[in-house]
Design a protein around this motif. Structure first.
Motif, PDB file in Angstrom:
ATOM      1  N   ILE A 269     139.738  54.319 -44.360  1.00 22.66           N
ATOM      2  CA  ILE A 269     139.127  52.991 -44.171  1.00 22.66           C
ATOM      3  C   ILE A 269     139.778  52.276 -42.993  1.00 22.66           C
ATOM      4  O   ILE A 269     139.140  51.467 -42.317  1.00 22.66           O
ATOM      5  N   ILE A 272     138.009  54.011 -39.809  1.00 21.10           N
ATOM      6  CA  ILE A 272     136.600  53.744 -39.512  1.00 21.10           C
ATOM      7  C   ILE A 272     136.236  52.264 -39.567  1.00 21.10           C
ATOM      8  O   ILE A 272     135.162  51.887 -39.117  1.00 21.10           O
ATOM      9  N   LEU A 273     137.140  51.417 -40.087  1.00 18.72           N
ATOM     10  CA  LEU A 273     136.793  49.996 -40.190  1.00 18.72           C
ATOM     11  C   LEU A 273     137.908  49.071 -39.711  1.00 18.72           C
ATOM     12  O   LEU A 273     137.722  48.331 -38.743  1.00 18.72           O
ATOM     13  N   ILE A 311     132.334  51.249 -48.263  1.00 16.74           N
ATOM     14  CA  ILE A 311     133.214  52.399 -48.036  1.00 16.74           C
ATOM     15  C   ILE A 311     134.050  52.703 -49.280  1.00 16.74           C
ATOM     16  O   ILE A 311     134.153  53.855 -49.723  1.00 16.74           O
ATOM     17  N   SER A 315     134.107  55.928 -52.149  1.00 11.11           N
ATOM     18  CA  SER A 315     135.316  56.679 -52.502  1.00 11.11           C
ATOM     19  C   SER A 315     135.571  56.657 -54.000  1.00 11.11           C
ATOM     20  O   SER A 315     136.039  57.649 -54.574  1.00 11.11           O
ATOM     21  N   MET A 343     142.602  52.504 -50.326  1.00 13.98           N
ATOM     22  CA  MET A 343     141.532  51.948 -49.497  1.00 13.98           C
ATOM     23  C   MET A 343     141.310  50.468 -49.792  1.00 13.98           C
ATOM     24  O   MET A 343     141.189  49.639 -48.876  1.00 13.98           O
TER      25      MET A 343
END
Length: 485
Positions: A269, A272-273, A311, A315, A343
C-alpha cells in the motif's frame, strides 16, 4: 466557478504528476516486493529474519546520517523564485548529504563487527552490514538527485534512471542468489551497485548546475530543519521496526522472518498509494501554501481514504488466496494475517502527510519527535506485554494502535497552528467498515464455510457501497459520463 476549475486543475495535476513521478519512484519498492517470492524460496524463515534485521539496522543508521537534508530541500526550495537561490540551496543540501553518507560508510567499516555481535551474537555479518549501510548511503544520495529531477519536472530522465536502477538491482540480486548462492548478501550487493551507479551518473550529469558558492545561512537552515526531521525519521523507523527487535529476543528467528514477510507485503500500500501520493503532495502543498487550499485538501483527504479502503479491503478478503498463489513456501503462511493490519496501519500513517501541515509550515518539527517518542514507549510496552501471550500477531495489532494514536496526536496539535476541516463521514466510515471486515474474516467461520464465493459477493457489495453511498451526486455523474452510461 473559477475556484472550482482551479481545484479541478490541482487535482488533475496531483493525479498526473503522482502517476508519473510517484509510481516511478515506487519501482525500487516494487522490486523489493517482486523479489519476495524468490527470496522466500531460497531463504528459510530464520534467514529472512536475519535479512530483515540487517535492513532495519541500515534504515536506522541512514535516518541519522542523511541529516534530513533532502527533506529540508523540499521545505525551502520554493522560498525564492530565483535560479541563483535554487542552485545554492540544492548544492547545500547535496553537500550536506554527501558528508553524511561518508560518515555512514566509515561508521559501518569501523563498528560493523561490534554491531554484528550485538544483533546476532556473531561477527559473521560484518560484510553484510557494511554493504547494507553503504547501499543506504547511496540510496539517500540518489534520493536527493531524483528530488531535483522532480522539481525540474524532468519526468522522462527520472523514469529512465529509475528503470535502469531497478533492472541492475534485479539482475545482480537474481544472479548472485540463484547461481552463486550468496544468500543474504545477494540483495545487499544488488542494492549497493544499482544505487551507486545511478547516483554517480546523475551527479556527473548535474555537476555543472551545482555551485560551491555556499551561503552559511543556507547551511544553517538546511541543518537546523533537517536535523529535526532526521531525528524524527530515526524515531519513525525505530517505531516501525522496534517490534522485530523485541520479537528477536522473545520468539524464534523464524517467527521474526514470518512477521517480517507480512510487513514487507503490507508495504504494497505504501508502494502503490502512500509513497506516490506523498512524493507529489509535498511539493504541491508548499507550492500552493499561500493560497486558499482548504477545499482542495479536504477532497484529497477523502480520496486518499477511499482508495486506501479499496486496497486494504482486497487484502483482507483475498489475502490468503494471494499468499498461496505467490509464495510456494508454506512455512510463511502465517504472514497472511499480518499484512492486512500493516496495510491499514500504513494508511493511517499516510494521512500524516495531510494533517501535519500546521506543524510543518510553522517549523514545529519537534512535535514529530515528541509524538514519535510517545508512540515508541507505547509500542515497546505493549509488545513486551502481549507478544509472550499471543505471538507475533500481537505486534500487528500494536502497530495499528500505535499509528492510530500518533496520527491522531499530529492532527490535534497541527490543528492548533493551521485549522483543517475534513469530511469525517467519508473518512471514518470506510475505516470502521475495514476493521469490522477484518474481524469477521479472521474470527468467525462464515468465510471459511462458504469460501471464495462469499468473499466475491462481499467485494461486490463494498464496490456498490462506495459508488452509491460514498460518492456524492456530482462524482457519480462524472463516473456516468466517463462510462457513457
Amino acid at each position: 466557478m473559477e475556484r472550482e476549475v482551479s481545484i479541478k486543475s490541482k487535482i488533475k495535476e496531483l493525479f498526473n504528476h503522482g502517476l508519473i513521478y510517484g509510481l516511478t519512484s515506487s519501482l525500487q519498492s516494487i522490486l523489493g516486493f517482486l523479489l519476495l517470492p524468490i527470496l522466500t524460496t531460497y531463504y528459510s524463515p530464520a534467514e529472512f529474519g536475519v535479512y530483515s534485521i540487517i535492513l532495519l539496522a541500515s534504515a536506522l543508521a541512514s535516518a541519522v546520517f542523511y541529516f534530513g537534508a533532502s527533506s529540508a530541500l523540499g521545505r525551502y526550495y520554493y522560498d525564492e523564485d530565483s535560479i541563483i537561490y535554487r542552485r545554492q540551496i540544492v548544492s547545500t543540501a547535496l553537500f550536506v548529504t554527501i558528508f553524511g553518507a561518508i560518515l555512514l560508510v566509515l561508521f559501518s567499516v569501523l563498528f560493523g563487527k561490534k554491531l554484528s555481535i550485538f544483533l546476532f551474537n556473531s561477527h559473521n555479518y560484518h560484510l553484510h552490514l557494511v554493504l547494507a549501510f553503504s547501499g543506504a548511503a547511496f540510496g539517500f544520495l540518489l534520493n536527493t538527485m531524483t528530488l531535483l529531477l522532480r522539481y525540474e519536472k524532468r519526468s522522462k530522465l527520472f523514469m529512465i534512471i529509475t528503470l535502469i536502477g531497478v533492472a541492475i538491482n534485479f539482475i545482480i540480486t537474481y544472479l548472485l542468489l540463484t547461481r552463486f548462492q550468496l544468500g543474504v548478501l545477494a540483495p545487499l550487493y544488488g542494492s549497493f551497485f544499482s544505487m551507486g551507479l545511478c547516483f554517480f551518473y546523475l551527479f556527473i550529469l548535474k555537476f555543472s548546475d551545482l555551485t560551491f558558492n555556499i551561503k552559511w545561512n543556507h547551511v544553517k537552515k538546511i541543518i537546523s530543519f533537517g536535523l529535526q526531521l532526521s531525528i524524527s525519521g530515526l524515531l519513525f523507523y525505530f517505531l516501525d521496526y522496534v517490534d522485530r527487535l523485541i520479537m528477536k529476543d522473545l520468539l524464534p528467528m523464524s517467527d521474526v522472518g514470518i512477521y517480517s514477510l507480512g510487513c514487507r507485503i503490507g508495504v504494497v500500500i505504501n508502494v502503490i498509494l502512500i509513497l506516490p501520493f506523498s512524493l507529489i503532495w509535498a511539493p504541491i502543498r508548499m507550492q500552493y501554501a499561500n493560497s486558499n487550499n482548504h477545499k482542495f485538501t479536504i477532497i484529497v483527504a477523502s480520496y486518499l481514504a477511499i482508495i486506501g479502503f479499496v486496497i486494504v479491503a482486497v487484502s483482507v478478503l483475498f489475502g490468503e488466496e494471494m499468499m498461496r498463489l505467490i509464495f510456494c513456501n508454506n512455512k510463511y503462511a502465517g504472514a497472511a494475517k499480518v499484512f492486512p493490519l500493516i496495510m491499514l496501519s500504513l494508511l493511517f500513517y499516510g494521512f500524516q502527510n495531510i494533517v501535519d501541515f500546521g506543524i510543518y509550515i510553522n517549523n514545529k518539527i519537534y512535535f514529530f519527535i515528541i509524538i514519535s517518542l510517545i508512540g515508541i514507549v507505547f509500542n515497546i510496552l505493549m509488545n513486551y506485554w502481549l507478544i509472550p501471550h499471543f505471538g507475533f500477531i500481537a505486534s500487528a495489532y500494536v502497530t495499528f494502535l500505535t499509528y492510530f494514536i500518533t496520527t491522531s496526536l499530529i492532527y490535534l496539535i497541527s490543528s492548533r497552528y493551521h485549522k483543517m476541516e475534513l469530511e469525517w463521514n467519508r473518512i471514518w466510515i470506510p475505516f470502521v467498515v475495514l476493521i469490522t471486515l477484518y474481524y469477521i474474516v479472521n474470527f468467525t467461520a462464515i468465510f471459511n464455510y462458504y469460501g471464495l464465493l462469499i468473499r466475491i459477493l462481499v467485494a461486490i457489495v463494498l464496490v456498490l457501497g462506495v459508488v452509491f453511498c460514498w460518492l456524492n451526486k456530482k462524482e457519480q455523474e462524472i463516473i456516468r459520463k466517463f462510462l457513457n452510461v
